[in-house]
Design a protein around this motif. Structure first.
Motif, PDB file in Angstrom:
ATOM      1  N   TYR A   1       0.887  -1.154   0.000  1.00  0.00           N
ATOM      2  CA  TYR A   1       0.000   0.000   0.000  1.00  0.00           C
ATOM      3  C   TYR A   1       0.933   1.213   0.000  1.00  0.00           C
ATOM      4  O   TYR A   1       1.722   1.388   0.926  1.00  0.00           O
ATOM      5  CB  TYR A   1      -0.887   0.025   1.235  1.00  0.00           C
TER       6      TYR A   1
ATOM      7  N   PHE B   1       1.902   5.457  -0.731  1.00  0.00           N
ATOM      8  CA  PHE B   1       1.365   6.804  -0.538  1.00  0.00           C
ATOM      9  C   PHE B   1       2.423   7.839  -0.928  1.00  0.00           C
ATOM     10  O   PHE B   1       3.622   7.603  -0.810  1.00  0.00           O
ATOM     11  CB  PHE B   1       1.000   7.046   0.933  1.00  0.00           C
TER      12      PHE B   1
ATOM     13  N   TYR C   1       2.964  11.925   0.210  1.00  0.00           N
ATOM     14  CA  TYR C   1       2.547  13.054   1.016  1.00  0.00           C
ATOM     15  C   TYR C   1       3.420  14.262   0.663  1.00  0.00           C
ATOM     16  O   TYR C   1       4.564  14.122   0.241  1.00  0.00           O
ATOM     17  CB  TYR C   1       2.734  12.766   2.507  1.00  0.00           C
TER      18      TYR C   1
ATOM     19  N   LEU D   1       1.710  16.967   7.109  1.00  0.00           N
ATOM     20  CA  LEU D   1       1.765  16.235   5.850  1.00  0.00           C
ATOM     21  C   LEU D   1       0.374  16.142   5.238  1.00  0.00           C
ATOM     22  O   LEU D   1      -0.590  15.777   5.924  1.00  0.00           O
ATOM     23  CB  LEU D   1       2.296  14.816   6.067  1.00  0.00           C
TER      24      LEU D   1
ATOM     25  N   LEU E   1      -1.907  14.383   2.273  1.00  0.00           N
ATOM     26  CA  LEU E   1      -1.956  13.218   1.390  1.00  0.00           C
ATOM     27  C   LEU E   1      -2.214  13.672  -0.037  1.00  0.00           C
ATOM     28  O   LEU E   1      -3.207  14.351  -0.317  1.00  0.00           O
ATOM     29  CB  LEU E   1      -3.065  12.269   1.844  1.00  0.00           C
TER      30      LEU E   1
ATOM     31  N   LYS F   1      -2.733   7.769  -3.249  1.00  0.00           N
ATOM     32  CA  LYS F   1      -2.422   6.466  -2.678  1.00  0.00           C
ATOM     33  C   LYS F   1      -2.698   5.376  -3.699  1.00  0.00           C
ATOM     34  O   LYS F   1      -3.514   5.552  -4.616  1.00  0.00           O
ATOM     35  CB  LYS F   1      -3.255   6.223  -1.417  1.00  0.00           C
TER      36      LYS F   1
ATOM     37  N   PHE G   1      -3.566   1.191  -3.683  1.00  0.00           N
ATOM     38  CA  PHE G   1      -3.821  -0.037  -2.946  1.00  0.00           C
ATOM     39  C   PHE G   1      -3.863  -1.232  -3.900  1.00  0.00           C
ATOM     40  O   PHE G   1      -3.276  -2.275  -3.624  1.00  0.00           O
ATOM     41  CB  PHE G   1      -5.151   0.047  -2.192  1.00  0.00           C
TER      42      PHE G   1
ATOM     43  N   PHE H   1       7.196  13.217   0.362  1.00  0.00           N
ATOM     44  CA  PHE H   1       7.536  11.960   1.015  1.00  0.00           C
ATOM     45  C   PHE H   1       6.739  10.814   0.404  1.00  0.00           C
ATOM     46  O   PHE H   1       5.519  10.887   0.287  1.00  0.00           O
ATOM     47  CB  PHE H   1       7.225  12.027   2.512  1.00  0.00           C
TER      48      PHE H   1
ATOM     49  N   LEU I   1       2.865   1.271   3.613  1.00  0.00           N
ATOM     50  CA  LEU I   1       2.174   0.860   4.824  1.00  0.00           C
ATOM     51  C   LEU I   1       2.549  -0.573   5.164  1.00  0.00           C
ATOM     52  O   LEU I   1       2.406  -1.475   4.324  1.00  0.00           O
ATOM     53  CB  LEU I   1       0.662   0.962   4.625  1.00  0.00           C
TER      54      LEU I   1
ATOM     55  N   LYS J   1       1.653   0.651  10.373  1.00  0.00           N
ATOM     56  CA  LYS J   1       2.455   1.854  10.453  1.00  0.00           C
ATOM     57  C   LYS J   1       3.061   2.172   9.102  1.00  0.00           C
ATOM     58  O   LYS J   1       3.329   1.286   8.291  1.00  0.00           O
ATOM     59  CB  LYS J   1       3.570   1.673  11.480  1.00  0.00           C
ATOM     60  N   LEU J   2       3.271   3.468   8.874  1.00  0.00           N
ATOM     61  CA  LEU J   2       3.892   3.930   7.648  1.00  0.00           C
ATOM     62  C   LEU J   2       5.408   3.981   7.810  1.00  0.00           C
ATOM     63  O   LEU J   2       5.914   4.439   8.833  1.00  0.00           O
ATOM     64  CB  LEU J   2       3.385   5.327   7.292  1.00  0.00           C
TER      65      LEU J   2
ATOM     66  N   PHE K   1       8.485   5.762   5.916  1.00  0.00           N
ATOM     67  CA  PHE K   1       8.687   6.884   4.993  1.00  0.00           C
ATOM     68  C   PHE K   1      10.075   6.856   4.373  1.00  0.00           C
ATOM     69  O   PHE K   1      11.053   6.406   4.993  1.00  0.00           O
ATOM     70  CB  PHE K   1       8.538   8.214   5.730  1.00  0.00           C
TER      71      PHE K   1
END
Lengths: 112, 115
Positions: free
Chosen positions: B32, B34, B36, B44, B46, B49, B51, B90, B94, B102-103, B105
């Motif tokens: 997953y 992303f 930002y 940050l 979004l 994203k 998925f 960034f 996930l 948790k993400l 980065f």
């Protein structure tokens, strides 16, 4: 729908004092996350909470740091006996479903 | 463990030029992903994203990103940059499953836009 709220936006503490950072998630979001941003380390996960439960605290320093998300009220990140190395930006994020996280404006902590 | 690499620390483009920010990830399962954006002193926001499904995803502010599984990449693009796009970007993956959501980065890419 208001975004994630964090307060204070800026916090100054002297070494040895306590810092309390507050986070109100977006309406309808039951998942809360805390991240810390340090200049040389980037954004790092600290803790993941749901109401009254800590789900994952694998990123939290073992001492002086604690977090809670009570049944009523905001999530709190608490740092006891702050040291200069705790100076950083602390971001809270919330999610309705664990997958997409929306971030607040952050609290910039300065330790003198 | 999962990781995200953003090879470019700082990119400078002229206003109106096209933009591509690179992101490579390392993750065992279907990621997953992303993007930002962070303006100075701000939180940050979004942008977009991914998925599953269509590998080209559209985001806000005219940004898009393409997921390429074979290259483990998720590069961000914009056809024409505006001065207001100057910020730090960034990429994140996930870590999902079990109790972990948790993400992770990347280190970020700072974008400067010249007039």
């Amino acid at each position: 729908n208001a975004g994630v709220m964090q307060n204070p936006r800026h916090l100054v503490r002297r070494r040895g004092q306590e810092a309390r950072l507050r986070c109100s998630p977006m309406k309808g979001h039951s998942h809360v996350y805390w991240y810390r941003q340090l200049p040389e380390e980037g954004l790092k996960f600290m803790v993941y909470l749901q109401k009254e439960n800590i789900i994952d605290e694998s990123g939290m320093p073992k001492e002086r740091f604690s977090a809670e998300f009570p049944k009523e009220g905001p999530s709190i990140l608490r740092i006891q006996q702050v040291v200069r190395g705790d100076s950083a930006a602390y971001f809270c994020a919330s999610s309705p479903d664990r997958y997409t996280q929306y971030f607040g404006p952050g609290t910039r902590l300065t330790v003198l | 463990a999962q990781s995200v690499t953003q090879p470019d620390i700082h990119i400078t483009v002229s206003e109106g030029a096209s933009l591509e920010l690179r992101c490579n990830y390392s993750y065992g399962a279907t990621p997953y992903l992303f993007w930002y954006v962070q303006s100075p002193g701000q939180g940050l926001q979004l942008l977009l994203k991914y998925f599953s499904g269509d590998t080209l995803v559209q985001g806000i502010k005219g940004f898009e990103a393409e997921f390429k599984r074979s290259q483990s990449s998720f590069n961000l693009r914009k056809p024409s940059v505006h001065w207001s796009d100057a910020a730090e970007y960034f990429c994140a993956v996930l870590n999902s499953g079990g109790s972990n959501y948790k993400l992770t980065f990347g280190k970020g890419t700072l974008l400067t836009v010249n007039p």
